[in-house]
Design an enzyme around this catalytic site. Structure first.
Site, PDB file in Angstrom:
ATOM      1  CG  ASP A 199      21.512 -28.091 -52.937  1.00 25.68           C
ATOM      2  OD1 ASP A 199      22.162 -28.513 -51.961  1.00 25.68           O
ATOM      3  OD2 ASP A 199      21.315 -26.883 -53.149  1.00 25.68           O
ATOM      4  NE  ARG A 247      28.146 -23.629 -51.000  1.00 25.20           N
ATOM      5  CZ  ARG A 247      28.819 -23.107 -52.028  1.00 25.20           C
ATOM      6  NH1 ARG A 247      28.171 -22.675 -53.098  1.00 25.20           N
ATOM      7  NH2 ARG A 247      30.138 -23.034 -51.985  1.00 25.20           N
ATOM      8  CB  CYS A 270      40.395 -28.661 -50.436  1.00 30.16           C
ATOM      9  SG  CYS A 270      39.245 -27.862 -51.570  1.00 30.16           S
TER      10      CYS A 270
END
Length: 344
Positions: A199, A247, A270
């Site tokens: 992560d 996040r 994106c």
């Protein structure tokens, strides 16, 4: 993972980004198959006419882009070999080693030629993904962290620019995407990429090293890629978006922690959603006093700046240096980039 104080909660973010669709946006959303809040947002940012242009642009497929692996072959030789196979290519003016595939033979496909299997090129869905790498790596030599690297288009490009020298640490959390990354590294015979599985939010406590350049192409809603995946028109509710935004804030904070003093980070999505771009970077700028926005070192083409304000939130004037690529204006996917320097 590193715990940063004052990260807004999902409910706080949801309150900040809540948007009430109008009757017009509901009708337009119904016609094109979108969640109404998305179309309402486009109208607030672009106006009605440009919103329709954007929605129509998302209905049109884009041509893939071939990026020459100059570690193995020069771009002119690759051009000749692909032309002989029946591909019609158009050089991208601001990226000499890259070509847009204008037309292709019935067989082979652009991802199944002998030249592809030999590692002579990488196939990008679009040229927009080249932009953050070219800006981040402009006149730079040294080690680089690509914190969300799979499937490998940007990491292999960075390694290529560095001419197989220095170290590129390519990290990702999703295993099946890591398999693609490793496959591209082997196929393109790249020698300076080290792959890790983690992560990105945990990297500051797992890795002692800090980097002069960090690429952070964060996991996002993918709202700028609707032309490739029509399901993205309805996949992300406002609550889902709030979770993604939180996040992204956490990943960006950790990415900054991986920078050396005077190191530069490219924050990339994106997505054309201001919640994932302007809002995220504005929140992080509020939370930290050790970063500043950097003006792009070169002007590749006439891109658009980030927004000055959205939903009553005024953004820093320096956002004019951050980059928006709009499908209906630039004929590419929707992509955004902002360069940040760590100043202490």
């Amino acid at each position: 993972m590193v715990i940063h104080p004052h990260i807004p909660s999902i409910n706080d973010i949801l309150r900040d980004i809540y948007i009430e669709p109008s009757i017009i946006s509901k009708k337009l959303a119904s016609k094109y198959g979108y969640l109404p809040y998305m179309v309402e947002r486009y109208i607030k940012i672009l106006g009605f006419k440009d919103t329709v242009d954007l929605l129509n642009a998302f209905e049109k497929p884009l041509k893939p882009v071939v990026r020459t692996n100059t570690l193995l072959i020069d771009e002119d030789t690759l051009y000749e070999r692909l032309e002989q196979l029946g591909f019609k290519l158009e050089r991208i003016k601001w990226s000499r080693e890259s070509y847009r595939v204008i037309s292709a033979p019935k067989s082979p496909s652009i991802g199944a030629t002998h030249e592809y299997l030999k590692g002579y090129y990488y196939v990008h869905r679009d040229s927009a993904s080249l932009v953050p790498v070219k800006l981040l790596m402009h006149e730079f030599e040294g080690d680089v962290l690509d914190a969300c690297a799979a499937p490998g288009g940007k990491a292999t490009y960075i390694a290529q620019i560095l001419n197989n020298k220095y170290e590129v640490l390519a990290n990702d959390l999703v295993l099946y995407r890591l398999k693609s990354l490793i496959g591209h590294i082997a196929r393109m015979r790249i020698k300076n990429i080290v792959v890790t599985w983690s992560d990105a939010r945990k990297l500051p406590i797992l890795i002692d090293k800090r980097y002069d350049r960090v690429l952070l192409d964060v996991p996002c809603s993918g709202e700028g890629t609707i032309m490739f995946d029509q399901g993205r028109k309805t996949r992300t509710s406002l609550k889902d978006l709030a979770r993604i935004v939180r996040r992204e804030i956490e990943i960006l904070l950790s990415g900054i922690d991986m920078l050396t003093k005077n190191g530069v980070l490219a924050y990339v999505t994106c997505s054309i959603a201001p919640e994932e771009n302007e809002y995220v970077v504005a929140k992080v700028l509020e939370m930290r006093d050790d970063i500043e926005i950097v003006k792009p070192p070169v002007k590749l083409f006439d891109w658009s700046p980030w927004l000055k304000s959205y939903l009553g939130i005024n953004f820093p004037n320096e956002f004019k240096y951050c980059i928006r690529i709009w499908p209906h204006i630039h004929s590419m996917i929707g992509l955004t980039t902002c360069l940040l320097r760590r100043i202490k």
